[in-house]
Every structure is written in structure tokens, then in C-alpha cells.
Design a protein around this motif. Structure first.
Motif, PDB file in Angstrom:
ATOM      1  N   ALA A  31     -25.392  15.949  -3.036  1.00  6.75           N
ATOM      2  CA  ALA A  31     -25.874  14.598  -3.310  1.00  6.75           C
ATOM      3  C   ALA A  31     -27.032  14.616  -4.310  1.00  6.75           C
ATOM      4  CB  ALA A  31     -26.310  13.921  -2.007  1.00  6.75           C
ATOM      5  N   ALA A  32     -27.915  15.590  -4.169  1.00  2.93           N
ATOM      6  CA  ALA A  32     -29.078  15.670  -5.060  1.00  2.93           C
ATOM      7  C   ALA A  32     -28.645  16.040  -6.474  1.00  2.93           C
ATOM      8  CB  ALA A  32     -30.087  16.683  -4.512  1.00  2.93           C
ATOM      9  N   LEU A  33     -27.671  16.948  -6.583  1.00  2.00           N
ATOM     10  CA  LEU A  33     -27.190  17.333  -7.913  1.00  2.00           C
ATOM     11  C   LEU A  33     -26.507  16.144  -8.591  1.00  2.00           C
ATOM     12  CD1 LEU A  33     -26.694  19.386 -10.147  1.00  2.00           C
ATOM     13  CD2 LEU A  33     -24.636  20.140  -8.919  1.00  2.00           C
ATOM     14  N   ARG A  34     -25.727  15.421  -7.813  1.00  2.00           N
ATOM     15  CA  ARG A  34     -25.054  14.249  -8.386  1.00  2.00           C
ATOM     16  C   ARG A  34     -26.090  13.225  -8.865  1.00  2.00           C
ATOM     17  NH1 ARG A  34     -20.169  10.838  -5.412  1.00  2.00           N
ATOM     18  NH2 ARG A  34     -20.260   8.982  -6.747  1.00  2.00           N
ATOM     19  N   ALA A  35     -27.121  12.982  -8.069  1.00  2.00           N
ATOM     20  CA  ALA A  35     -28.171  12.022  -8.462  1.00  2.00           C
ATOM     21  C   ALA A  35     -28.871  12.505  -9.737  1.00  2.00           C
ATOM     22  CB  ALA A  35     -29.173  11.851  -7.319  1.00  2.00           C
ATOM     23  N   HIS A  36     -29.076  13.806  -9.818  1.00  2.00           N
ATOM     24  CA  HIS A  36     -29.714  14.390 -11.010  1.00  2.00           C
ATOM     25  C   HIS A  36     -28.864  14.121 -12.267  1.00  2.00           C
ATOM     26  CE1 HIS A  36     -31.731  17.270 -13.597  1.00  2.00           C
ATOM     27  NE2 HIS A  36     -30.569  17.883 -13.791  1.00  2.00           N
ATOM     28  N   LEU A  37     -27.545  14.245 -12.111  1.00  2.00           N
ATOM     29  CA  LEU A  37     -26.662  14.014 -13.262  1.00  2.00           C
ATOM     30  C   LEU A  37     -26.606  12.523 -13.605  1.00  2.00           C
ATOM     31  CD1 LEU A  37     -23.765  16.483 -12.271  1.00  2.00           C
ATOM     32  CD2 LEU A  37     -25.491  16.813 -14.072  1.00  2.00           C
ATOM     33  N   VAL A  38     -26.579  11.659 -12.587  1.00  2.00           N
ATOM     34  CA  VAL A  38     -26.553  10.212 -12.822  1.00  2.00           C
ATOM     35  C   VAL A  38     -27.803   9.784 -13.599  1.00  2.00           C
ATOM     36  CG1 VAL A  38     -26.766   7.958 -11.677  1.00  2.00           C
ATOM     37  CG2 VAL A  38     -25.045   9.619 -10.887  1.00  2.00           C
ATOM     38  N   ALA A  39     -28.917  10.463 -13.340  1.00  2.00           N
ATOM     39  CA  ALA A  39     -30.180  10.103 -13.980  1.00  2.00           C
ATOM     40  C   ALA A  39     -30.156  10.332 -15.496  1.00  2.00           C
ATOM     41  CB  ALA A  39     -31.337  10.888 -13.340  1.00  2.00           C
ATOM     42  N   ARG A  40     -29.122  11.052 -15.983  1.00  2.00           N
ATOM     43  CA  ARG A  40     -28.974  11.210 -17.434  1.00  2.00           C
ATOM     44  C   ARG A  40     -28.599   9.887 -18.109  1.00  2.00           C
ATOM     45  NH1 ARG A  40     -25.157  16.656 -17.725  1.00  2.00           N
ATOM     46  NH2 ARG A  40     -26.774  18.198 -17.251  1.00  2.00           N
ATOM     47  N   GLY A  41     -28.090   8.951 -17.289  1.00  2.00           N
ATOM     48  CA  GLY A  41     -27.707   7.651 -17.842  1.00  2.00           C
ATOM     49  C   GLY A  41     -26.372   7.693 -18.576  1.00  2.00           C
ATOM     50  N   GLY A  42     -26.047   6.616 -19.300  1.00  2.00           N
ATOM     51  CA  GLY A  42     -24.851   6.559 -20.137  1.00  2.00           C
ATOM     52  C   GLY A  42     -23.578   6.871 -19.368  1.00  2.00           C
ATOM     53  N   ALA A  43     -22.722   7.723 -19.992  1.00  2.00           N
ATOM     54  CA  ALA A  43     -21.441   8.087 -19.380  1.00  2.00           C
ATOM     55  C   ALA A  43     -21.656   8.733 -18.014  1.00  2.00           C
ATOM     56  CB  ALA A  43     -20.683   9.040 -20.298  1.00  2.00           C
ATOM     57  N   TRP A  44     -22.748   9.441 -17.861  1.00  2.00           N
ATOM     58  CA  TRP A  44     -23.014  10.142 -16.598  1.00  2.00           C
ATOM     59  C   TRP A  44     -23.242   9.142 -15.474  1.00  2.00           C
ATOM     60  CZ3 TRP A  44     -22.280  15.255 -16.805  1.00  2.00           C
ATOM     61  CH2 TRP A  44     -22.198  15.812 -18.097  1.00  2.00           C
ATOM     62  N   ALA A  45     -24.071   8.160 -15.769  1.00  2.00           N
ATOM     63  CA  ALA A  45     -24.332   7.129 -14.757  1.00  2.00           C
ATOM     64  C   ALA A  45     -23.045   6.387 -14.437  1.00  2.00           C
ATOM     65  CB  ALA A  45     -25.406   6.172 -15.257  1.00  2.00           C
ATOM     66  N   ALA A  46     -22.275   6.075 -15.499  1.00  2.00           N
ATOM     67  CA  ALA A  46     -21.034   5.305 -15.284  1.00  2.00           C
ATOM     68  C   ALA A  46     -20.025   6.085 -14.459  1.00  2.00           C
ATOM     69  CB  ALA A  46     -20.429   4.920 -16.635  1.00  2.00           C
ATOM     70  N   ALA A  47     -19.889   7.376 -14.731  1.00  2.00           N
ATOM     71  CA  ALA A  47     -18.821   8.154 -14.091  1.00  2.00           C
ATOM     72  C   ALA A  47     -19.185   8.617 -12.691  1.00  2.00           C
ATOM     73  CB  ALA A  47     -18.479   9.369 -14.961  1.00  2.00           C
ATOM     74  N   LEU A  48     -20.474   8.853 -12.457  1.00  2.00           N
ATOM     75  CA  LEU A  48     -20.868   9.519 -11.207  1.00  2.00           C
ATOM     76  C   LEU A  48     -21.686   8.628 -10.279  1.00  2.00           C
ATOM     77  CD1 LEU A  48     -21.881  13.008 -12.699  1.00  2.00           C
ATOM     78  CD2 LEU A  48     -19.785  12.430 -11.458  1.00  2.00           C
ATOM     79  N   ALA A  49     -21.893   7.361 -10.687  1.00  2.00           N
ATOM     80  CA  ALA A  49     -22.740   6.472  -9.884  1.00  2.00           C
ATOM     81  C   ALA A  49     -22.267   6.411  -8.438  1.00  2.00           C
ATOM     82  CB  ALA A  49     -22.744   5.073 -10.498  1.00  2.00           C
ATOM     83  N   GLN A  50     -23.237   6.189  -7.582  1.00  2.00           N
ATOM     84  CA  GLN A  50     -22.948   5.923  -6.174  1.00  2.00           C
ATOM     85  C   GLN A  50     -21.828   4.886  -6.097  1.00  2.00           C
ATOM     86  OE1 GLN A  50     -25.411   7.395  -4.085  1.00  2.00           O
ATOM     87  NE2 GLN A  50     -24.161   7.048  -2.265  1.00  2.00           N
ATOM     88  N   GLY A  51     -20.841   5.117  -5.236  1.00  2.00           N
ATOM     89  CA  GLY A  51     -19.762   4.134  -5.112  1.00  2.00           C
ATOM     90  C   GLY A  51     -18.516   4.515  -5.895  1.00  2.00           C
ATOM     91  N   LYS A  52     -18.705   5.330  -6.973  1.00  2.00           N
ATOM     92  CA  LYS A  52     -17.538   5.844  -7.695  1.00  2.00           C
ATOM     93  C   LYS A  52     -16.856   6.893  -6.821  1.00  2.00           C
ATOM     94  CE  LYS A  52     -17.842   3.824 -11.711  1.00  2.00           C
ATOM     95  NZ  LYS A  52     -16.733   3.112 -12.368  1.00  2.00           N
ATOM     96  N   SER A  53     -15.508   6.877  -6.827  1.00  2.00           N
ATOM     97  CA  SER A  53     -14.777   7.880  -6.046  1.00  2.00           C
ATOM     98  C   SER A  53     -14.831   9.220  -6.768  1.00  2.00           C
ATOM     99  CB  SER A  53     -13.319   7.458  -5.858  1.00  2.00           C
ATOM    100  OG  SER A  53     -13.218   6.535  -4.803  1.00  2.00           O
ATOM    101  N   VAL A  54     -15.729  10.055  -6.325  1.00  2.00           N
ATOM    102  CA  VAL A  54     -15.874  11.382  -6.911  1.00  2.00           C
ATOM    103  C   VAL A  54     -15.799  12.401  -5.783  1.00  2.00           C
ATOM    104  CG1 VAL A  54     -17.430  12.957  -8.155  1.00  2.00           C
ATOM    105  CG2 VAL A  54     -17.294  10.538  -8.812  1.00  2.00           C
ATOM    106  N   ARG A  55     -14.973  13.432  -5.965  1.00  2.00           N
ATOM    107  CA  ARG A  55     -14.896  14.525  -4.997  1.00  2.00           C
ATOM    108  C   ARG A  55     -15.632  15.718  -5.574  1.00  2.00           C
ATOM    109  NH1 ARG A  55     -14.558  10.983  -2.729  1.00  2.00           N
ATOM    110  NH2 ARG A  55     -12.783   9.813  -1.946  1.00  2.00           N
ATOM    111  N   VAL A  56     -16.161  16.543  -4.687  1.00  2.00           N
ATOM    112  CA  VAL A  56     -16.946  17.692  -5.121  1.00  2.00           C
ATOM    113  C   VAL A  56     -16.480  18.938  -4.375  1.00  2.00           C
ATOM    114  CG1 VAL A  56     -19.284  18.614  -5.409  1.00  2.00           C
ATOM    115  CG2 VAL A  56     -18.907  16.125  -5.412  1.00  2.00           C
TER     116      VAL A  56
END
Lengths: 84, 157, 157, 84
Positions: A31-56
């Protein structure tokens, strides 16, 4: 360093199949790594934002948000799987 | 000893199934499943399909699913073959074959492996349609199928 | 159009399954089952097995079972082949293959047909063992399997 | 006349695969025909007695004790089936 991989639509949306990054201080779970990537903004925020269906997966095993991450791990982000 | 393969080439389901049970006269039942590329999905024509996977994890994920099936049911042997790369309508995608002494356990293990494969093995389908390319969406119905066996994680949601 | 055959000759399960789905690009799933002659039953070695049937009724009983499956589940086509006469361990006895759009219905119809075939189709097995010949007893477990689909008549009891 | 067939162990125990008989007065169901055959005694009583697991088909359809029988029918007696 952790090795991060992206697959399928995530790979296309982010424009890369993977990268190696230094784990920032305090980033020790999926969860922390994903939040770190979302904080990059742009495509990262769009693709990995909370609520997006992402598996890890961590080191080739399906992971949960609370799964720990440490240097040397391979962490993969991808959409829900659709094989078969 | 289970056989698990991820490959671009087609497979011969009959030969694989025959090989699976060869040499063990305790086998009385072989349940198998072949998934096939359809020419239509969600109302749109599909001209080709590309299957991407996660090399390194895929075989491991499949082996784990097969191990779980062999722990749950008394079966003699299992073969799983999944293709990757470019496929066309009517092409075979996946084979799951289970040999056992009795049919009930062979059927259950075969369907379990397919249901778990659909929700836990790292494969992704991209379809080419006359409207352009699109990634296939995961289906809630596949999570429901896996939940029948006690799976609590969701893939599609 | 279902294919139903009762024959002494062996069959090629792979070829039958391929033929079953050929020409219909709506087929996304083929579930199949092959029953195999085992070399042991109830603790005794089996050297040969003879399958007797009721010519005239057999095909009709199988057709009725297949029709019921096709009424219950949306499947595209079904093949049932059952051998009669003398068989040896590792010989194939029966093939049930079901082609459909989706796997859940193909699996269910395939297992339903096998469960009903075991309790309603007029076949009888006689085994040769080192202790002599004996007719195989019907199993209560097969009635239980059929009862899961709502069958109320008992075969074994 | 009805045509009666015997299969598998019943065929062996009765020493014949079938016969044609005139339906006696009052014999109009599967149960009545079976009782009529049991009344022959000997192997017939032993093989077809109440309580023995015997299945019956009338004109190629699985039948119940109450299934009607009429002249011209084909009635088959056999053990529980064991195919597959």
C-alpha cells in the motif's frame, strides 16, 4: 532497490514495463509503495489511484495492501487477470 | 508429477490427455477442459487476441493452483497448458486435464483449477475488434465461480 | 446436433472433441470426460471386462439424458460414445464431451450426463478376476451423484 | 403377447435372454408382471423376489412398479446399471 514491473493495460498507460527504484524511507508495504507511485501524479495517479482495480504480486506471489516489501523484492502491478 | 507449460505453440489435447494417464492403470477417470478463442465478445467481432503474461510468475502461480487441487482431491496427475501470444478465433487457449481413480474428484479438481486460473494466474487478453484494440475486462462471474471453492480474494472487483 | 454412439471399437477422444467444436466459432469451452478401465476394483485385480448393453434402448436412453442436459444448460453440442464388448485395463470405456460458450455450463452438462449415464443407461460390466468372473455392483455413490441434479429414482438401492 | 427381455446377471440366473408370453388376466402393470414371474418359483422366485434389486424398462423407457403394461409391449428386467 526494488524491481517494479507493470503488465497489460498498466504497462501501456504508464509507458513502461518496469523500473528499479530505491525504497523511500517509510515505504515498507504494498500500500505504501502504491501511494508513493501515485504521488508522482499524471499517468501514475490516474492508473494507480485508490479505487482503481490494481492487483499486486510480491516475488511472484499475489499480495495484499499489507504485504511487506523490502529491498531486493520484485513487485508487480497489473490489472485483474483475464486468462483462460 | 504435474505438467505445467506456458507456450506460444498450439497443443494436441488428445495426445496430452493420453500421455497424462499412460502408465498408471489406477486411472479410471480423466476430466479435461479446453478453452477456445471465440469470434465475438460482448457483442463485438474479435479478429485476433493477444495473450500477455508475467514470465517467472505464471508457471509458479499455475503450480500453486495445481498443488492446491491435488491437496484437496485424490487425483493421480494433472496437465495444464496455457498459450500466450497472438491467437485467432477457434484457436485453443488453455488445456486443463485431470486423471484420477474416480470421476467426481477428477471433475472437481479440473473445474477448480480452471476457476482459480481465471482469477489468480497472471494472464491478460487484448482483443482486436473492428472498433480497435481493447483489454478484456475481468468478470465478476469468475470471482463467483472461484468463491464456490472458498476463495475470498476478488480479482475483478 | 448431438452425436451418440455405442460401439465395440475404440475412439479418438481428441479427434471427437475437435470435431465437436469445429465450425462453430461461438464455442469458447469444451468440457470432456473419458472413463477408463482400471486394473483393480474393490481390491481385486481385473484382467478383462465385458460390457453388455440393451440394444435398442441404449441409444434412446443416452439421447434422453443428452436432451435433458441441453434443456438445462445453454450448450452448443454434445458427443457421447460408449463402448461395449470386451475391454482390458487402460482401455477407454466412455467419452462425454460438451461444447458451449462458457465453461460453467459446459462442465455442469458434462458431469450431469456422466452421472445420469451411470444410473440410467442400460450397460452392465462383468469383470474377470483371478478369483473368477463377477458382475460389478452398482454404487450408492452414483445415486448420490445423480441426486445432486434432482434425480429421485435410485439405481443401486 | 408381451416380449420380455433379461439382461446381465438376470439373464444368466434365468438361463435365457428373453421370451414371449401371453399376458394373464389381471396383469396390467410392471409389479403384476413381476409377481406373475416370481410365482413360477425356482430361479424366477430367487432372481425377481420382492426386495431384489431389479430395474424394469417398458418399451425402452425406465419404468416404475405402477407403469402400465399392455399386449405388444417390450418389457425388460435387469440389475442396476453399471456403465460408464
Amino acid at each position: 532497490m526494488v524491481r517494479i514491473l507493470y503488465f497489460a493495460k498498466l504497462r501501456e498507460d504508464l509507458g513502461k514495463g518496469g523500473e528499479e527504484i530505491e525504497l523511500p524511507a517509510g515505504v515498507a508495504t504494498v500500500a505504501a509503495l502504491r501511494a508513493h507511485l501515485v504521488a508522482r501524479g499524471g499517468a501514475w495517479a490516474a492508473a494507480l489511484a485508490q479505487g482503481k482495480s490494481v492487483r499486486v504480486a510480491v516475488n511472484h506471489d499475489m499480495a495484499e495492501p499489507t504485504t511487506p516489501i523490502k529491498p531486493g523484492d520484485e513487485v508487480a502491478f497489473f490489472p485483474p487477470v483475464t486468462g483462460g | 508429477m504435474p505438467t505445467i507449460r506456458v507456450q506460444t505453440e498450439d497443443f494436441d489435447a488428445g495426445a496430452e490427455t493420453a500421455r497424462l494417464r499412460a502408465g498408471d492403470p489406477k486411472v479410471g477417470a480423466v476430466a479435461s477442459f479446453v478453452g477456445v478463442c471465440r469470434d465475438v465478445n460482448e457483442g463485438d467481432a474479435v479478429t485476433t487476441m493477444t495473450l500477455e503474461h508475467y514470465p517467472g510468475m505464471t508457471e509458479k502461480a499455475l503450480a500453486k493452483i495445481v498443488d492446491e487441487a491435488m491437496a484437496r482431491w485424490r487425483v493421480v496427475d494433472v496437465t495444464v497448458i496455457h498459450r500466450v501470444g497472438e491467437l485467432r478465433p477457434a484457436d485453443q487457449i488453455v488445456l486443463v486435464a485431470v486423471a484420477g481413480a474416480h470421476r467426481g474428484e477428477a471433475f472437481a479438481a479440473c473445474e477448480f483449477i480452471m476457476d482459480y486460473l481465471k482469477t489468480r494466474a497472471p494472464f491478460w487478453k487484448k482483443e482486436q475488434t473492428p472498433q480497435g484494440a481493447r483489454w478484456v475486462d475481468a468478470r465478476a462471474g469468475d470471482d463467483e465461480a472461484a468463491a464456490r471453492w472458498g476463495a475470498d480474494e476478488k480479482n475483478a472487483a
